[in-house]
Every structure is written in C-alpha cells, then in structure tokens.
Design a protein around this motif. Structure first.
Motif, PDB file in Angstrom:
ATOM      1  N   GLN A  98       0.825  -1.211   0.000  1.00  0.00           N
ATOM      2  CA  GLN A  98       0.000   0.000   0.000  1.00  0.00           C
ATOM      3  C   GLN A  98       0.857   1.257   0.000  1.00  0.00           C
ATOM      4  OE1 GLN A  98      -2.411  -0.993   3.427  1.00  0.00           O
ATOM      5  NE2 GLN A  98      -4.132  -1.632   2.143  1.00  0.00           N
ATOM      6  N   PHE A 106      -4.288  -9.976   0.131  1.00  0.00           N
ATOM      7  CA  PHE A 106      -5.438  -9.068   0.097  1.00  0.00           C
ATOM      8  C   PHE A 106      -6.735  -9.715   0.595  1.00  0.00           C
ATOM      9  CE2 PHE A 106      -2.427  -6.965  -2.623  1.00  0.00           C
ATOM     10  CZ  PHE A 106      -2.647  -5.619  -2.364  1.00  0.00           C
ATOM     11  N   PHE A 159      -7.998  -3.084  -5.228  1.00  0.00           N
ATOM     12  CA  PHE A 159      -6.763  -2.334  -4.987  1.00  0.00           C
ATOM     13  C   PHE A 159      -6.116  -1.924  -6.296  1.00  0.00           C
ATOM     14  CE2 PHE A 159      -2.094  -2.582  -4.739  1.00  0.00           C
ATOM     15  CZ  PHE A 159      -1.845  -1.529  -3.874  1.00  0.00           C
TER      16      PHE A 159
END
Length: 275
Positions: free
Chosen positions: A136, A170, A179
């Motif tokens: 991230q 995830f 994402f």
C-alpha cells in the motif's frame, strides 16, 4: 540470492548443520557435554543475529518440515518450532527491501501450515499484514516483482503467472482487483500488471501459456500490449455472438487469426461450434 544459496549449500550443508545445533542429542554429542540454558541462548542468539537471513530461513523451513514429517523427534529439539517460526517472521520484518528477491524469499518462508490434501501453503497472517502494508505504501515496488515466468529454457515457450500469494495478502482476488483499480499512477509496472490481470482473469485465473508466439520476456517487457489487443478482439466477438450475431466467414477468419490461447477463446470456439 537463489544462486548464492545454491553455491553455499554445495560448500556447506546448512540443513545438516541445523540438525546438529538444533537437536539436543546431536549437539550434546558434538560438544561432549549435557545441553542446558547456556547452549540454548548461544544458539538462539546465533540464529537471531545472522547476517544472512535469506540463506538461513529456507534451511529452517526444511528443518521444520523434517520435524513435521517425524524425521526428527520433536521432543529432542533445542528450540521449539514456534520459536523458529518467530525468527523467520523477524527476518522478514527486519528486511529493508521487502520487494527484493531476498525479501520475497523471507516472506515465503513465513509459513503457518500446508494443506495435506491440496499441498497449498498458507503464510502467517503477521507476514501477510506486513507485506500488505508495504504494498500500500509502494505499489510499484510490488508490481515490479508481480509477474512470474515458468522455468523453461525456451524463450518462446513458457507460462506467465502472478505473484503466488496476492490473494492471501489481500484476502481474495476481488479485493486485490479493487486495490489494482485504485492504482491510478500508470507507470510501466502498473500498466503491465493491469494488462496481465485482464488476461489472467479471462483465462479463468490460470497461468497463461505461450508457445511459439514470440519471446515471452519481450511480451512482458512490452506490457502485453499486443495480447491486450487480441483480448479485446475476442471480447468483441463474444459480445457480438451474445447479441445474436451471425457466424459468417468474416467472423471465422477474425477468430482463426487470433492466437491468444486463453479460456475465453475456448468459450468462443464452443459458441461458434454450436451455432
């Protein structure tokens, strides 16, 4: 790192070494004395302070596997398996570049269990959380290592797959796709992964096989631009047929020239065959 590891293991049998220092009976035999707290702390400090965690961690995984397979008596261990597993997690946590080859080696050795029926490997949730946080913060770093080729020497025959634990990181493929859609910085790596994922999804989330269609690495380096064009062509044909379009010679020629051999193409072939 893999090459270095192989060279070192040829010169020095790490697994044999671990069997000596981590099995109390073997260590006592080597030292010629009973094993106590002092020896425990010496060995633990040695393992925790290693300057080569990416070499030690795979060897620890092999050692733990031998214990789980009852090749080594669990009750004779100097250090419990849970403690060894925590060391492997710490190795990964302390790695500065988690998207390097060493980083992924350490990540993949943070295993929690293996399904005995499917042989599917599950990683520790702590490691998954660490990796997700890193991704991230730096999606491009992860994407640069995301696409994996199979192991063949033929440059025109290979499979192409995603990083094998993206779903675990995830939670599932849908969350990874969410994402991926949010990654708006379309640099080379992001474009490459987005294009690959379209192909992968249209192949039923299975590795994509290439055979005699050009250099596979060049396809990757080119961000699968040509393959995406072929994919859109297949999607056009399928949509046309779904709307009740007729199968004519022009459509057949268009389909036959398309050499993107993925699941979607097989589905369209069945539609044409049954029309």
């Amino acid at each position: 790192m893999t090459v270095v590891y192989r060279m070192l293991t040829k010169l020095f049998d790490l697994l044999k070494f671990l069997r000596i220092i981590l099995v109390k009976k073997n260590l006592a035999e080597k030292l010629g004395q009973p094993i106590g707290e002092e020896e425990y702390h010496i060995i633990y400090d040695f393992l925790s302070g290693t300057t080569h965690p990416a070499i030690i961690s795979p060897a620890l995984s092999s050692f733990k596997e031998m214990v789980e397979n009852n090749e080594i008596v669990k009750n004779d261990l100097l250090i419990d398996l849970s403690v060894l597993s925590d060391l492997q997690l710490k190795y990964f946590e302390n790695e500065q570049n988690k998207f390097s080859e060493d980083g992924f080696t350490l990540f993949y050795n943070c295993q929690s269990k293996t399904d005995p029926k499917t042989h599917r490997v599950y990683l520790r949730q702590e490691a998954l959380d660490i990796m997700k946080n890193e991704i991230q913060k730096n999606p491009q770093g992860y994407f640069s290592m995301f696409i994996r080729k199979g192991m063949t020497s033929n440059t025109e025959y290979n499979t192409v797959s995603p990083e094998p634990f993206c779903a675990q990181i995830f939670g599932n493929y849908e969350k990874f796709e969410e994402f991926l859609k949010k990654c708006k910085n379309d640099n080379q790596y992001t474009i490459r992964v987005k294009n690959f994922w379209e192909l992968y999804k249209s192949n039923g989330y299975r590795p994509i096989e290439f055979e005699g269609q050009g250099n596979v690495q060049e396809k990757i380096d080119n961000c699968f631009i040509d393959e995406i064009k072929l994919l859109y062509q297949l999607k056009y044909i399928k949509n046309y047929l779904n709307r009740g379009g007729k199968v004519n010679d022009k459509l057949r020629r268009l389909f036959e020239k398309n050499n993107l051999y993925i699941k979607l193409r097989g589905d369209i072939y069945e539609m044409i065959r049954k029309s």
